[in-house]
Design a protein around this motif. Structure first.
Motif, PDB file in Angstrom:
ATOM      1  N   ILE A  16       0.564  -1.111  -0.020  1.00 12.16           N
ATOM      2  CA  ILE A  16       0.013  -0.150  -0.174  1.00 12.16           C
ATOM      3  C   ILE A  16       0.815   1.143  -0.359  1.00 12.16           C
ATOM      4  O   ILE A  16       0.598   2.042  -0.263  1.00 12.16           O
ATOM      5  N   ALA A  17       1.513   1.195   0.268  1.00  9.40           N
ATOM      6  CA  ALA A  17       2.276   2.512   0.668  1.00  9.40           C
ATOM      7  C   ALA A  17       3.561   2.731  -0.770  1.00  9.40           C
ATOM      8  O   ALA A  17       2.878   3.574  -0.879  1.00  9.40           O
ATOM      9  N   LEU A  18       4.182   1.649  -1.243  1.00  6.66           N
ATOM     10  CA  LEU A  18       4.355   1.597  -2.857  1.00  6.66           C
ATOM     11  C   LEU A  18       3.710   1.985  -3.292  1.00  6.66           C
ATOM     12  O   LEU A  18       4.036   3.322  -4.080  1.00  6.66           O
ATOM     13  N   PHE A  19       2.458   1.443  -3.367  1.00  6.37           N
ATOM     14  CA  PHE A  19       1.310   2.375  -4.395  1.00  6.37           C
ATOM     15  C   PHE A  19       0.756   3.881  -4.330  1.00  6.37           C
ATOM     16  O   PHE A  19       0.540   4.156  -4.705  1.00  6.37           O
ATOM     17  N   CYS A  20       0.758   3.953  -2.898  1.00  3.89           N
ATOM     18  CA  CYS A  20       0.767   5.370  -2.499  1.00  3.89           C
ATOM     19  C   CYS A  20       1.705   6.339  -2.979  1.00  3.89           C
ATOM     20  O   CYS A  20       1.699   7.350  -3.306  1.00  3.89           O
ATOM     21  N   LYS A  21       2.549   6.139  -3.032  1.00  2.82           N
ATOM     22  CA  LYS A  21       4.405   6.847  -3.260  1.00  2.82           C
ATOM     23  C   LYS A  21       4.310   6.606  -5.030  1.00  2.82           C
ATOM     24  O   LYS A  21       4.416   7.988  -5.081  1.00  2.82           O
ATOM     25  N   ALA A  22       3.781   5.927  -5.773  1.00  2.00           N
ATOM     26  CA  ALA A  22       3.583   5.899  -6.870  1.00  2.00           C
ATOM     27  C   ALA A  22       2.339   6.390  -7.747  1.00  2.00           C
ATOM     28  O   ALA A  22       2.689   7.453  -8.596  1.00  2.00           O
ATOM     29  N   ASN A  23       2.337   6.590  -6.564  1.00  2.00           N
ATOM     30  CA  ASN A  23       0.585   7.709  -6.805  1.00  2.00           C
ATOM     31  C   ASN A  23      -0.077   8.990  -6.216  1.00  2.00           C
ATOM     32  O   ASN A  23      -0.858   9.477  -5.693  1.00  2.00           O
ATOM     33  N   ASN A  24       0.785   9.561  -6.883  1.00  2.00           N
ATOM     34  CA  ASN A  24       0.913  10.824  -5.706  1.00  2.00           C
ATOM     35  C   ASN A  24       0.737  11.961  -5.752  1.00  2.00           C
ATOM     36  O   ASN A  24       1.626  13.306  -5.432  1.00  2.00           O
ATOM     37  N   ARG A  25       0.046  12.074  -7.358  1.00  2.00           N
ATOM     38  CA  ARG A  25      -0.072  13.233  -7.860  1.00  2.00           C
ATOM     39  C   ARG A  25      -0.885  13.973  -7.604  1.00  2.00           C
ATOM     40  O   ARG A  25      -2.547  13.244  -7.244  1.00  2.00           O
ATOM     41  N   PRO A  26      -1.566  15.047  -7.656  1.00  2.00           N
ATOM     42  CA  PRO A  26      -2.648  16.478  -7.224  1.00  2.00           C
ATOM     43  C   PRO A  26      -3.556  15.675  -8.537  1.00  2.00           C
ATOM     44  O   PRO A  26      -3.116  15.383  -9.274  1.00  2.00           O
TER      45      PRO A  26
END
Length: 119
Positions: A16-26
């Motif tokens: 989940i942390a890796l997913f959130c980091k990869a999809n962190n654009r506004p």
């Protein structure tokens, strides 16, 4: 078994942390009218996943609760059926009366090791 549970949750948290980091654009989500929600991409995706998992989790908890109640009632019935006080002095073998002692089997045939001499 506890190690496997812990390892599963650690792997899930890292994923989940890796997913959130990869999809962190506004991004902007237009809700209705002039209401616009500015958020990161990962948040609505994670929110939708959790909302979708909620009904299945609730059904699982309800089933677990129902089965636990049923098991408790069966255990209570089993205890009530097996623990009965002995109030009668009648012989253990049904059909025998005190008037016919010769018909009773010998004690060593009922319990072959009960009367054996112990070394």
């Amino acid at each position: 078994m506890q190690f496997l549970k812990t390892a599963f949750w650690v792997i899930l948290a890292v994923a989940i942390a890796l997913f959130c980091k990869a999809n962190n654009r506004p991004m902007e989500i237009k809700i209705w009218g002039d209401i616009v929600w500015e958020t990161r991409i990962w948040f609505p995706i994670l929110l939708a996943f959790l909302l979708g998992a909620l009904p299945l989790w609730l059904v699982g908890r309800a089933t677990k609760w129902r089965l636990k109640r049923k098991l408790d009632s069966v255990e209570k019935a089993l205890v009530a059926a097996t623990v009965t006080p002995v109030t009668s002095t009648s012989p253990a073998t049904p059909g025998l009366t005190s008037a016919d002692p010769a018909a009773a089997p010998a004690p060593d045939s009922l319990f072959p090791n009960a009367f054996a001499d112990k070394p």
